[in-house]
Design an enzyme around this catalytic site. Structure first.
Site, PDB file in Angstrom:
ATOM      1  N   CYS A 110       0.701  -1.032  -0.046  1.00  0.00           N
ATOM      2  CA  CYS A 110      -0.241  -0.102  -0.117  1.00  0.00           C
ATOM      3  C   CYS A 110       0.873   1.222   0.054  1.00  0.00           C
ATOM      4  CB  CYS A 110      -1.040   0.195   0.890  1.00  0.00           C
ATOM      5  SG  CYS A 110      -1.916   1.734   1.459  1.00  0.00           S
ATOM      6  N   HIS A 158      -9.706  -3.389  -2.927  1.00  0.00           N
ATOM      7  CA  HIS A 158      -8.395  -3.238  -1.597  1.00  0.00           C
ATOM      8  C   HIS A 158      -8.420  -1.823  -1.676  1.00  0.00           C
ATOM      9  CE1 HIS A 158      -4.287  -2.113  -0.234  1.00  0.00           C
ATOM     10  NE2 HIS A 158      -4.700  -1.622  -0.055  1.00  0.00           N
ATOM     11  N   GLU A 159      -8.799  -0.409  -2.755  1.00  0.00           N
ATOM     12  CA  GLU A 159      -9.765   0.773  -2.373  1.00  0.00           C
ATOM     13  C   GLU A 159     -10.687   0.515  -2.191  1.00  0.00           C
ATOM     14  OE1 GLU A 159      -6.477   2.749  -3.020  1.00  0.00           O
ATOM     15  OE2 GLU A 159      -5.544   1.385  -4.109  1.00  0.00           O
ATOM     16  N   HIS A 162     -10.165   0.823   1.624  1.00  0.00           N
ATOM     17  CA  HIS A 162     -10.218   2.188   2.114  1.00  0.00           C
ATOM     18  C   HIS A 162     -10.821   3.048   2.408  1.00  0.00           C
ATOM     19  CE1 HIS A 162      -4.954   2.328   1.933  1.00  0.00           C
ATOM     20  NE2 HIS A 162      -5.506   2.418   1.127  1.00  0.00           N
TER      21      HIS A 162
END
Length: 189
Positions: A110, A158-159, A162
Site C-alpha cells: 500500500c 483494496h481501494e 480504504h
C-alpha cells in the site's frame, strides 16, 4: 500540469486512514477537482514508470483518503490479464461477490504503509461494483456496473476497503500470516 509529490501520500499512522469516507457530492468544487487531479497524476506517473523520476512510491491504485481527502473516490491505472485499465469512480458499492476466495500470492502492499506486512490477504475472487464513472462524466451523471476479478478485482477491493478505514493488513491471519485453503485462487502479479 501537476507533478506527483511524495508528500501527497498520507501514511496509515494518520487518523484519516481509519475514518469512513463521505460520499462525493455534485457539483464538484475546485478543491474536489484538484484532489482528483492529484490522484490521477500520482498513479499515472507510476503506471508510466516515472516513479523514480519523481521520487515517489509506485502504485496501481489510490483512494482519496490517501491524500487526506475524506471522500469516496478511487483511481486505478493498471494492466490486469493483459488489458490496460483506467478507472476513476465515486461512491462505489460492492453489490455482489463470489463465494470463492482469491489472493495475491506475493501479498499486498500500500502507498500509505511503509512497514512491510507479510501475509495472505483473502479477497473475493469476483466482485460486482456499482459506482459513478468520473472518467466518462466528471459531473457525476454516468453510473456504471463493474465486474472485476484477478488483479483488477483485488485492487478494487483494496481501494474500496480504504473508504471504510480498513487497511489490507487487517485481513491477514494474525496467527498464521501465510494461511491459505485448497479452494482459494492464487493470483500471480
Amino acid at each position: 500540469m501537476l507533478k506527483p509529490k511524495k508528500k501527497w501520500i498520507i501514511l496509515d499512522t494518520q487518523p484519516v486512514m481509519r475514518q469512513k469516507s463521505s460520499l462525493l457530492t455534485f457539483p464538484l468544487t475546485k478543491d474536489d477537482l484538484t484532489n482528483i487531479e492529484k490522484m490521477q497524476t500520482y498513479i499515472d506517473a507510476s503506471y508510466n514508470g516515472e516513479d523514480k523520476k519523481y521520487h515517489i512510491r509506485p502504485g496501481i491504485g489510490i483512494s482519496a483518503c490517501q491524500i487526506g481527502w475524506g471522500k469516496q473516490v478511487i483511481y486505478m491505472h493498471l494492466t490486469s490479464d493483459g488489458v490496460e485499465r483506467q478507472l476513476l469512480i465515486a461512491n462505489p458499492e460492492i453489490v455482489s461477490y463470489s463465494k470463492q476466495v482469491a489472493y495475491l500470492s506475493s501479498g499486498e502492499g500500500c502507498l500509505s504503509t511503509l512497514k512491510v506486512h507479510d501475509g495472505i490477504v483473502p479477497r473475493k475472487s469476483k466482485i460486482v461494483v456499482e459506482a459513478i464513472d468520473l472518467l466518462a462524466d466528471i459531473n457525476g451523471q454516468k453510473k456504471i456496473t463493474i465486474e472485476a476479478d484477478g488483479l483488477f478485482g483485488i485492487c478494487l477491493q483494496h481501494e474500496i476497503d480504504h473508504l471504510s478505514g480498513i487497511m489490507f493488513y487487517d485481513h491477514i491471519n494474525k496467527t498464521n500470516p501465510w494461511h491459505t485453503q485448497d479452494d482459494w485462487k492464487s493470483i500471480v502479479r
